[in-house]
Design an enzyme around this catalytic site. Structure first.
Site, PDB file in Angstrom:
ATOM      1  N   ASP A   1       0.860  -1.191   0.000  1.00  0.00           N
ATOM      2  CA  ASP A   1       0.000   0.000   0.000  1.00  0.00           C
ATOM      3  C   ASP A   1       0.895   1.238   0.000  1.00  0.00           C
ATOM      4  O   ASP A   1       1.680   1.447   0.928  1.00  0.00           O
ATOM      5  CB  ASP A   1      -0.888  -0.018   1.243  1.00  0.00           C
ATOM      6  CG  ASP A   1      -1.960   1.064   1.232  1.00  0.00           C
ATOM      7  OD1 ASP A   1      -2.074   1.771   0.209  1.00  0.00           O
ATOM      8  OD2 ASP A   1      -2.672   1.203   2.234  1.00  0.00           O
TER       9      ASP A   1
ATOM     10  N   ASP B   1      -3.044   2.469  -5.817  1.00  0.00           N
ATOM     11  CA  ASP B   1      -1.982   2.539  -4.809  1.00  0.00           C
ATOM     12  C   ASP B   1      -1.807   1.281  -3.971  1.00  0.00           C
ATOM     13  O   ASP B   1      -1.000   1.268  -3.042  1.00  0.00           O
ATOM     14  CB  ASP B   1      -2.207   3.731  -3.887  1.00  0.00           C
ATOM     15  CG  ASP B   1      -3.532   3.660  -3.140  1.00  0.00           C
ATOM     16  OD1 ASP B   1      -4.419   2.905  -3.573  1.00  0.00           O
ATOM     17  OD2 ASP B   1      -3.684   4.366  -2.132  1.00  0.00           O
ATOM     18  N   GLU B   2      -2.540   0.204  -4.261  1.00  0.00           N
ATOM     19  CA  GLU B   2      -2.332  -1.009  -3.467  1.00  0.00           C
ATOM     20  C   GLU B   2      -2.591  -2.252  -4.294  1.00  0.00           C
ATOM     21  O   GLU B   2      -3.335  -2.234  -5.282  1.00  0.00           O
ATOM     22  CB  GLU B   2      -3.202  -1.010  -2.207  1.00  0.00           C
ATOM     23  CG  GLU B   2      -4.680  -1.011  -2.451  1.00  0.00           C
ATOM     24  CD  GLU B   2      -5.474  -1.124  -1.147  1.00  0.00           C
ATOM     25  OE1 GLU B   2      -5.049  -1.881  -0.247  1.00  0.00           O
ATOM     26  OE2 GLU B   2      -6.526  -0.470  -1.049  1.00  0.00           O
TER      27      GLU B   2
END
Length: 391
Positions: A13, A106-107
């Site tokens: 993350d 983003d993850e």
């Protein structure tokens, strides 16, 4: 009796992703950056940790964010730029495992099962390398969690933010989860937490005291799933949203290398890692690419496309050597990489090597079994052993 090898799932993350990119690109390091809608009833998409100290958080109205942090730097999101950076990061992930499941820009999840055999420090080594490579190449940080299932990996990545790394080994989850609030269990929001509180359930340990049928009556089908999560159980696989386009490995050296012998030894080590990853994924590829980064940071790639797909270490190595013979070494080499692309299922091998391929395939199968049972370092080729002994 042979011990079953652990499944390893990694969750990564990016820390304050949008804000971190703006801090990087605009020179706002250490300043409270808040990214979100600036017009009308805009809300905060994300904010830097400097802004969070003032009580700003995602989904808060921009109006309240400005009241709490008037000195903040308020910016509109640049989704095209964020998507571009996300793809750069994903390419790093895919250099470590072909099984990457993105959850957002983003993850993501990665399945590292078997990949830990390629690195002296196992999954911890892989996680550190991923973090270091993203820091050096993208100039942002990520928090990583590793465990034997998705739920625990995601939980672990959130325990030491920012720039954290937490590994939950099999068996550790029982005591770790017990005192946590039920909201730490996947899918428990405010409404579910209120329903559980009404029957006296506040912690994960409280969930375990109930019969799963009680939870099913209260929460429907999710009740049985919640009971499993309370014991750290989660069988969901990592599901990539696209087929792997290439599989490879690369290594950055502590000291630049010059000699043909050292370069060939490093190519052999990279070919072994790449071949192992291809066979683990049940894939072969027709195009072998060598990446060279010199001490000046000038980087080149050279490729050779073969007649039929390959995945044997020796064939990949011999092809990489042929490529390197045409590459001038006029300065030190700080990084080497090998990638195999144009992938297909199966293990057909190059006609050029057919005279010895049957024997190589049998030997490789035995070696893979030994590595899978005892670890990747159980067998080392003489060229690699000689190089490491002479260091």
């Amino acid at each position: 009796m042979e011990q079953k090898r652990s499944r390893w799932i990694l969750h990564s993350d990016a820390d304050c992703f949008y804000a971190a990119i703006e801090q990087r690109d605009r020179g706002y390091h250490g300043k409270p950056v808040i990214v979100g809608g600036l017009e009308g009833r805009g809300v905060v998409a994300t904010c830097s940790y400097e802004a969070r100290r003032f009580g700003v958080h995602s989904a808060m109205s921009m109006r309240e964010a400005k009241q709490r942090c008037p000195q903040g730097i308020f910016l509109s999101p640049d989704m095209r730029k964020y998507a571009y950076v996300s793809e750069q990061i994903r390419q790093i992930y895919e250099s470590f495992s072909p099984l990457v499941e993105p959850l957002s820009l983003d993850e993501c999840f990665m399945d590292l099962t078997g990949m830990e055999l390629l690195y002296p420090g196992g999954v911890a080594d892989i996680a550190c390398r991923i973090k270091d490579q993203i820091r050096k190449e993208i100039n942002i940080t990520v928090s990583i969690g590793v465990s034997h299932n998705k739920f625990l990996a995601k939980l672990a990545s959130d325990l030491k933010k920012p720039d954290g790394l937490v590994i939950i080994k099999p068996g550790e989850e029982i005591d770790l989860l017990a005192p946590m609030p039920v909201t730490k269990l996947w899918g428990v929001g405010e409404a579910t937490a209120r329903s559980l509180k009404h029957i006296g359930v506040k912690t994960v340990a409280d969930v375990r005291t109930l019969d799963s049928t009680v939870l099913e009556r209260l929460l429907g089908k999710y009740g049985a799933e919640l009971f499993k999560l309370a014991w750290g159980k989660d069988d969901r696989p990592v599901v990539p949203d696209r087929e792997a386009k290439s599989i490879g490995s690369e290594n950055t050296f502590l000291q630049d290398i010059w000699s043909k012998e050292n370069i060939e030894a490093e190519l052999l080590a990279l070919a072994e890692k790449t071949g192992w990853r291809l066979r683990q994924a049940g894939l072969s590829g027709r195009t072998v690419t060598v990446k060279i980064r010199y001490s000046s940071f000038h980087t080149i790639t050279r490729s050779l496309t073969l007649q039929t797909p390959v995945n044997l270490d020796e064939v990949i190595y011999e092809t990489a050597k042929m490529i390197m013979e045409k590459v001038p070494i006029q300065e030190g080499v700080r990084l080497l990489g090998i990638t195999v692309s144009h992938l297909s299922e199966g293990c057909n091998q190059l006609d050029l090597f057919n005279e010895v391929n049957e024997k190589r395939e049998k030997v490789t199968a035995v070696v893979d079994q030994l590595k899978g049972r005892f670890g990747h370092s159980i067998i080392m080729r003489g060229k690699l052993l000689e190089q490491r002994t002479n260091k």
